[in-house]
Design a protein around this motif. Structure first.
Motif, short mmCIF file in Angstrom:
data_model
loop_
_atom_site.label_atom_id
_atom_site.label_comp_id
_atom_site.label_asym_id
_atom_site.label_seq_id
_atom_site.Cartn_x
_atom_site.Cartn_y
_atom_site.Cartn_z
N ILE A 1 32.54 30.48 38.96
CA ILE A 1 33.22 30.81 37.69
C ILE A 1 34.67 31.23 37.93
O ILE A 1 34.93 32.17 38.68
CB ILE A 1 32.45 31.93 36.97
CG1 ILE A 1 31.00 31.51 36.76
CG2 ILE A 1 33.13 32.29 35.65
CD1 ILE A 1 30.08 32.66 36.38
N HIS A 2 35.58 30.55 37.25
CA HIS A 2 37.02 30.84 37.37
C HIS A 2 37.64 31.07 36.00
O HIS A 2 37.06 30.71 34.97
CB HIS A 2 37.75 29.66 38.03
CG HIS A 2 37.39 29.48 39.47
ND1 HIS A 2 38.24 29.80 40.49
CD2 HIS A 2 36.26 29.01 40.03
CE1 HIS A 2 37.65 29.53 41.64
NE2 HIS A 2 36.44 29.05 41.40
N SER A 3 38.87 31.62 36.00
CA SER A 3 39.67 31.67 34.78
C SER A 3 41.12 31.40 35.17
O SER A 3 41.43 31.29 36.35
CB SER A 3 39.50 33.01 34.07
OG SER A 3 39.83 34.09 34.92
N SER A 4 41.98 31.30 34.16
CA SER A 4 43.33 30.81 34.40
C SER A 4 44.39 31.83 33.99
O SER A 4 44.18 32.60 33.05
CB SER A 4 43.53 29.52 33.59
OG SER A 4 44.88 29.17 33.54
N ILE B 1 33.47 26.14 36.96
CA ILE B 1 33.89 26.19 35.56
C ILE B 1 35.17 27.02 35.44
O ILE B 1 35.26 28.11 35.98
CB ILE B 1 32.78 26.71 34.62
CG1 ILE B 1 32.19 28.05 35.09
CG2 ILE B 1 31.67 25.68 34.49
CD1 ILE B 1 31.17 28.65 34.11
N GLU B 2 36.13 26.46 34.75
CA GLU B 2 37.39 27.15 34.45
C GLU B 2 37.27 27.58 33.00
O GLU B 2 37.34 26.76 32.08
CB GLU B 2 38.58 26.19 34.62
CG GLU B 2 38.87 25.80 36.06
CD GLU B 2 39.61 26.89 36.84
OE1 GLU B 2 40.09 27.86 36.21
OE2 GLU B 2 39.71 26.77 38.07
N CYS B 3 37.09 28.90 32.79
CA CYS B 3 36.65 29.37 31.47
C CYS B 3 37.77 29.69 30.49
O CYS B 3 37.49 30.16 29.38
CB CYS B 3 35.76 30.59 31.67
SG CYS B 3 34.27 30.20 32.58
N ILE C 1 44.75 40.54 43.11
CA ILE C 1 45.58 39.36 43.41
C ILE C 1 44.70 38.15 43.66
O ILE C 1 43.51 38.27 43.94
CB ILE C 1 46.51 39.60 44.63
CG1 ILE C 1 45.68 40.01 45.86
CG2 ILE C 1 47.54 40.68 44.30
CD1 ILE C 1 46.50 40.17 47.13
N ARG C 2 45.32 36.98 43.55
CA ARG C 2 44.55 35.72 43.67
C ARG C 2 43.94 35.58 45.07
O ARG C 2 42.81 35.17 45.23
CB ARG C 2 45.52 34.56 43.40
CG ARG C 2 44.88 33.19 43.42
CD ARG C 2 45.92 32.14 42.99
NE ARG C 2 45.47 30.79 43.22
CZ ARG C 2 44.69 30.10 42.40
NH1 ARG C 2 44.26 30.64 41.27
NH2 ARG C 2 44.33 28.86 42.68
N GLN C 3 44.71 35.91 46.08
CA GLN C 3 44.26 35.70 47.45
C GLN C 3 45.04 36.64 48.36
O GLN C 3 46.11 37.11 47.98
CB GLN C 3 44.52 34.27 47.88
CG GLN C 3 45.99 33.88 47.84
CD GLN C 3 46.18 32.37 47.82
OE1 GLN C 3 45.73 31.69 46.90
NE2 GLN C 3 46.84 31.86 48.83
N VAL D 1 36.16 34.27 43.22
CA VAL D 1 36.69 33.50 44.36
C VAL D 1 38.21 33.73 44.42
O VAL D 1 38.79 33.82 45.49
CB VAL D 1 36.33 32.00 44.22
CG1 VAL D 1 37.18 31.14 45.13
CG2 VAL D 1 34.85 31.80 44.51
N HIS D 2 38.80 33.83 43.24
CA HIS D 2 40.20 34.28 43.13
C HIS D 2 40.18 35.70 42.58
O HIS D 2 39.58 35.95 41.53
CB HIS D 2 41.00 33.34 42.23
CG HIS D 2 41.11 31.95 42.80
ND1 HIS D 2 40.80 30.83 42.10
CD2 HIS D 2 41.46 31.56 44.05
CE1 HIS D 2 40.98 29.76 42.89
NE2 HIS D 2 41.38 30.19 44.07
N GLY D 3 40.83 36.61 43.31
CA GLY D 3 40.69 38.04 43.01
C GLY D 3 41.30 38.50 41.71
O GLY D 3 41.05 39.62 41.26
N ASN D 4 42.12 37.66 41.07
CA ASN D 4 42.77 38.06 39.81
C ASN D 4 42.06 37.46 38.60
O ASN D 4 42.64 37.39 37.51
CB ASN D 4 44.24 37.63 39.82
CG ASN D 4 44.40 36.13 39.97
OD1 ASN D 4 43.50 35.44 40.45
ND2 ASN D 4 45.54 35.61 39.57
N GLU D 5 40.82 37.00 38.79
CA GLU D 5 40.10 36.36 37.70
C GLU D 5 38.87 37.21 37.34
O GLU D 5 37.81 37.06 37.93
CB GLU D 5 39.69 34.94 38.12
CG GLU D 5 40.91 34.08 38.45
CD GLU D 5 40.57 32.68 38.96
OE1 GLU D 5 39.39 32.32 38.99
OE2 GLU D 5 41.52 31.98 39.33
N PRO D 6 39.04 38.13 36.39
CA PRO D 6 37.96 39.07 36.09
C PRO D 6 36.76 38.43 35.39
O PRO D 6 35.66 38.99 35.40
CB PRO D 6 38.63 40.10 35.18
CG PRO D 6 39.78 39.39 34.56
CD PRO D 6 40.24 38.37 35.56
#
Ligand SMILES: [Zn+2]
Length: 278
Positions: free
Chosen positions: A110-113, A168-170, A64-66, A25-30
């Motif tokens: 699924i997200h990451s930070s 989920i922020e993994c 990139i994120r967006q 959903v955010h392009g920088n979160e592999p």
């Protein structure tokens, strides 16, 4: 629905639930994309149907994120979007994805930070706690629908049959544990939905803490987090200075936790979220 290579549909031989699992959903979160690929390859769906969705294709291609707006705020009513947002790539993508989410009784997004010290946590509302409590995360948090409307989970929660929207922020983007945590969560999620083989009796994670995300602080001018900063969900006491909005000290209004504190360059930005441990 027309066929779209970014949406992989896996169907079981038996009837069952329809759910969506999303990454990128955010392009920088592999992390989510990696877990999704592995799940598509390895998991056999027995009952029902899963939509595996690679969400923000344009941003992911650029790393990139967006591109034009946060896709995770684009699942709102059109009336609450600006003219620019309405014509953005992300809004158009959200409109493409909405029909899949409307059919889904549950969503795992699924997200990451970007924060290397980030604490893995779950975002969902109380009607999804039965699932959240069984996922391998130290924290579940709720209250986000009211402070940050327009996410994928928000949209699923709004389904007439009240879908379970779970985000989920993994952890840190490049932490090798992040995609593992994501994959394990996919397996548990699908087991709880009775869509795959395997034990459905998944024990509750009793050490998991519950946080109410109470409010979001938007900058008046700009924001600098006090030096030393805070780990995500770091506990602080009432009156502790979190940062400075221009020259004005912004303090904790009650004993609670700070989430995502970040320096901001201008007015109206999201400086931090403040929550309460329950
Ligand atoms: Zn994200």
């Amino acid at each position: 629905m027309k066929s779209d290579p970014s949406i992989i549909v896996k169907k079981g031989r038996n009837p069952g639930k329809i759910v969506t699992i999303m990454g990128g959903v955010h392009g920088n979160e592999p992390c989510g994309v990696e877990a999704l690929r592995k799940a598509i390859e390895e998991i056999e769906i027995i009952n029902g149907k899963v939509y595996f969705i690679f969400a923000n294709l344009a941003a992911y291609a650029l790393g990139i994120r967006q591109t034009q707006m946060n896709l995770n705020r684009a699942f709102r009513h059109g009336n609450s979007l600006t003219g620019e947002e309405k014509t953005s790539y992300e809004r158009i993508r959200a409109l493409e994805l909405m029909p899949y989410l409307r059919k889904s009784v549950a969503l795992l997004d699924i997200h990451s930070s970007s924060n290397q010290r980030s604490t893995p946590f779950i975002i969902c509302e109380p009607h999804s706690f039965d699932v959240a409590k069984r996922l391998p995360f130290p924290i579940r948090s709720h209250g986000w629908d009211k402070i940050e409307p327009g996410g994928t989970d928000y949209y699923v929660n709004k389904n007439p049959f009240k879908g379970k929207g779970i985000c989920i922020e993994c952890g840190y983007h490049l932490d090798p544990e992040a995609p593992k945590r994501a994959y394990e969560s996919i397996l548990i999620f699908l087991r709880l939905m009775n869509m795959v083989d395997g034990d459905k009796n998944i024990p509750i994670n009793s050490a998991q803490k519950q946080i109410d995300a109470s409010f979001i602080y938007h900058t008046k001018t700009d924001f600098s987090v006090v030096s030393g900063s805070f780990p995500d969900f770091g506990r602080i006491n009432e009156g502790t200075v979190i940062g400075y909005d221009g020259n004005r000290a912004i303090t904790a209004p009650f004993d609670g936790v700070v989430i995502f504190p970040q320096n901001c360059g201008g007015p109206g930005e999201e400086a931090f979220i403040f929550g309460r441990e329950e």
